[in-house]
Design a protein around this motif. Structure first.
Motif, PDB file in Angstrom:
ATOM      1  N   UNK A 296      18.179 -46.424  27.368  1.00  0.00           N
ATOM      2  CA  UNK A 296      17.309 -47.012  26.327  1.00  0.00           C
ATOM      3  C   UNK A 296      17.476 -48.269  27.551  1.00  0.00           C
ATOM      4  N   UNK A 297      15.877 -49.282  26.655  1.00  0.00           N
ATOM      5  CA  UNK A 297      16.233 -50.243  26.781  1.00  0.00           C
ATOM      6  C   UNK A 297      16.649 -50.825  26.653  1.00  0.00           C
ATOM      7  N   UNK A 300      18.022 -57.466  23.998  1.00  0.00           N
ATOM      8  CA  UNK A 300      19.448 -58.255  22.676  1.00  0.00           C
ATOM      9  C   UNK A 300      19.224 -56.950  21.561  1.00  0.00           C
ATOM     10  N   UNK A 301      20.526 -57.033  21.477  1.00  0.00           N
ATOM     11  CA  UNK A 301      21.302 -56.154  20.651  1.00  0.00           C
ATOM     12  C   UNK A 301      21.066 -54.652  20.121  1.00  0.00           C
ATOM     13  N   UNK A 302      20.600 -54.690  21.284  1.00  0.00           N
ATOM     14  CA  UNK A 302      20.258 -52.677  21.548  1.00  0.00           C
ATOM     15  C   UNK A 302      21.489 -51.846  21.495  1.00  0.00           C
ATOM     16  N   UNK A 303      21.149 -51.058  21.730  1.00  0.00           N
ATOM     17  CA  UNK A 303      21.422 -49.504  22.132  1.00  0.00           C
ATOM     18  C   UNK A 303      23.260 -50.296  22.596  1.00  0.00           C
ATOM     19  N   UNK A 329      13.793 -44.049  38.096  1.00  0.00           N
ATOM     20  CA  UNK A 329      14.968 -44.515  39.263  1.00  0.00           C
ATOM     21  C   UNK A 329      15.003 -46.130  38.686  1.00  0.00           C
ATOM     22  N   UNK A 330      16.253 -45.770  38.533  1.00  0.00           N
ATOM     23  CA  UNK A 330      17.438 -47.237  37.691  1.00  0.00           C
ATOM     24  C   UNK A 330      18.100 -47.830  39.401  1.00  0.00           C
ATOM     25  N   UNK A 331      17.687 -48.769  39.524  1.00  0.00           N
ATOM     26  CA  UNK A 331      18.558 -49.999  40.219  1.00  0.00           C
ATOM     27  C   UNK A 331      19.916 -50.526  39.162  1.00  0.00           C
ATOM     28  N   UNK A 332      20.848 -50.179  40.424  1.00  0.00           N
ATOM     29  CA  UNK A 332      22.290 -50.636  39.380  1.00  0.00           C
ATOM     30  C   UNK A 332      23.046 -51.277  40.007  1.00  0.00           C
ATOM     31  N   UNK A 357      19.684 -49.807  30.317  1.00  0.00           N
ATOM     32  CA  UNK A 357      20.511 -49.589  30.287  1.00  0.00           C
ATOM     33  C   UNK A 357      21.166 -47.365  30.516  1.00  0.00           C
ATOM     34  N   UNK A 358      21.785 -47.630  30.882  1.00  0.00           N
ATOM     35  CA  UNK A 358      22.397 -45.652  31.637  1.00  0.00           C
ATOM     36  C   UNK A 358      22.829 -45.103  30.970  1.00  0.00           C
ATOM     37  N   UNK A 359      23.395 -44.138  30.273  1.00  0.00           N
ATOM     38  CA  UNK A 359      24.451 -44.303  29.246  1.00  0.00           C
ATOM     39  C   UNK A 359      24.292 -42.516  29.319  1.00  0.00           C
TER      40      UNK A 359
END
Length: 372
Positions: A296-297, A300-303, A329-332, A357-359
């Motif tokens: 998800x993006x 602010x105030x997101x999931x 591909x996400x840099x975390x 955000x990766x959930x």
């Protein structure tokens, strides 16, 4: 769940089926190098079992020892109640399908299929009847008089399969038989081999480095590494409950993160923290399948992460379109995580550089000690 082998004399049983092929401490050494190390395996009658692993893991050496083409350095090979370890190949009652097909180019399809029967001095009328049945089984009756060079790769593979089955072997051995075919033909031949094996009720051992083949075709998967068994189980067991980090990464795709387990279900990974099942302690490896994650993006105030869900924030660095899948591909925190989502007609791509955000569910997290 691994089948429990119960010794009851001869033959043994595995689960509720009699064991047809038993390997006891099977070993092959070449000088100081060990290709296969004390391998124990029970194959129940009528099951299709995959020997799965990377190149050099010992799977083909194991198959060739079973076939009698390589002499073991130690251990036993038992079929039913008979020890066949020292038996020559031509007396083992096994059909072998090679990766290269190994067809005789000067012979017709029918003669190629008939060859094994001719070597066994089967009467000519019986040969003709059985060759016709075998070609019908692989849907090649109309091509009986063609030469191998006049056939496609898939048709040549069917001839090789018919030749192995026409002798009515006790055990069918297949050495990476699909590796020379294109993707579409591999899919078709996977289904055909499985259908024929089940219809005949024949015990079969299938060597492959392709985890899709092993998972989709076989009753049981034997994962090998460095000449040793890593895990034996059903395709679901091996995929969902891998015994080691190697199995988890080789059978299916995984994200891997190293961290310090706190002993209370928390693992600290750099400046981040995730929850894991159980209460491991010490250095651990956390692994999660890409398709079990959501993206998800991170606005602010997101999931927010729900109870029982992990959440890591990062930045999207690459998007790969793979037909039915999008791979994000996400840099975390300096580590790269891949998230897979179904593609939507080429729509809905997030832009590279987007904060995300990766959930994922805590229950979808695999955790292994660093010594595993």
């Amino acid at each position: 769940m691994m089948h429990q082998t119960i010794r009851t004399g001869s033959p043994t049983v595995s689960g509720d089926r009699a064991v047809h092929l038993q390997l006891d401490g099977l070993t092959k050494r070449y000088g100081d190098s060990v290709a296969v190390a004390a391998l124990d395996l029970a194959v129940p009658k009528g099951e299709l079992v995959a020997l799965l692993g990377p190149s050099g893991c010992g799977k083909t050496t194991t198959l060739r020892m079973v076939a009698g083409l390589i002499r073991p350095s130690a251990g036993r090979i038992v079929v039913g109640s008979q020890d066949i370890t020292a038996m020559p190949p031509y007396r083992r009652d096994m059909g072998l399908v090679f990766q290269s097909y190994a067809l005789f180019p000067h012979m017709t399809v029918a003669r190629n299929v008939a060859f094994g029967l001719e070597m066994r001095s089967v009467p000519r009328p019986e040969i003709e009847r059985r060759v016709k049945e075998a070609l019908a089984m692989v849907r090649l009756e109309a091509l009986a008089e063609r030469r191998p060079r006049e056939l496609s790769g898939g048709q040549q593979q069917r001839v090789a399969l018919a030749r192995a089955l026409v002798i009515r072997p006790s055990i069918l051995l297949l050495d990476e038989p699909l590796s020379n075919l294109d993707a579409k033909l591999r899919d078709e031949m996977r289904n055909e081999i499985r259908d024929i094996q089940q219809s005949l009720g024949i015990t079969a051992v299938f060597v492959t480095h392709d985890q899709v083949e092993a998972l989709s075709m076989c009753d049981k998967v034997v994962v090998m590494r460095g000449g040793k068994l890593e895990q034996v189980g059903t395709p679901v067991d091996v995929y969902e409950h891998p015994a080691t980090p190697f199995v988890a990464s080789f059978v299916g795709r995984t994200n891997r993160l190293e961290g310090q387990a706190q002993g209370d279900g928390r693992v600290v990974i750099g400046a981040m923290e995730v929850r894991v099942p159980g209460r491991p302690g010490g250095r651990v490896e956390v692994m999660v399948r890409p398709h079990r994650m959501n993206l998800v993006e991170a606005v602010s105030g997101g999931e927010r992460a729900a109870e029982g869900t992990n959440r890591l924030e990062g930045r999207l660095v690459r998007v790969t379109f793979v037909g039915d899948l999008l791979q994000y591909h996400v840099d975390v925190g300096g580590a790269e995580i891949v998230v897979e989502k179904a593609s939507d007609h080429g729509r809905g791509f997030l832009a590279v550089g987007t904060p995300v955000a990766v959930l994922w569910r805590v229950d979808d997290t695999m955790v292994f000690g660093r010594g595993a």
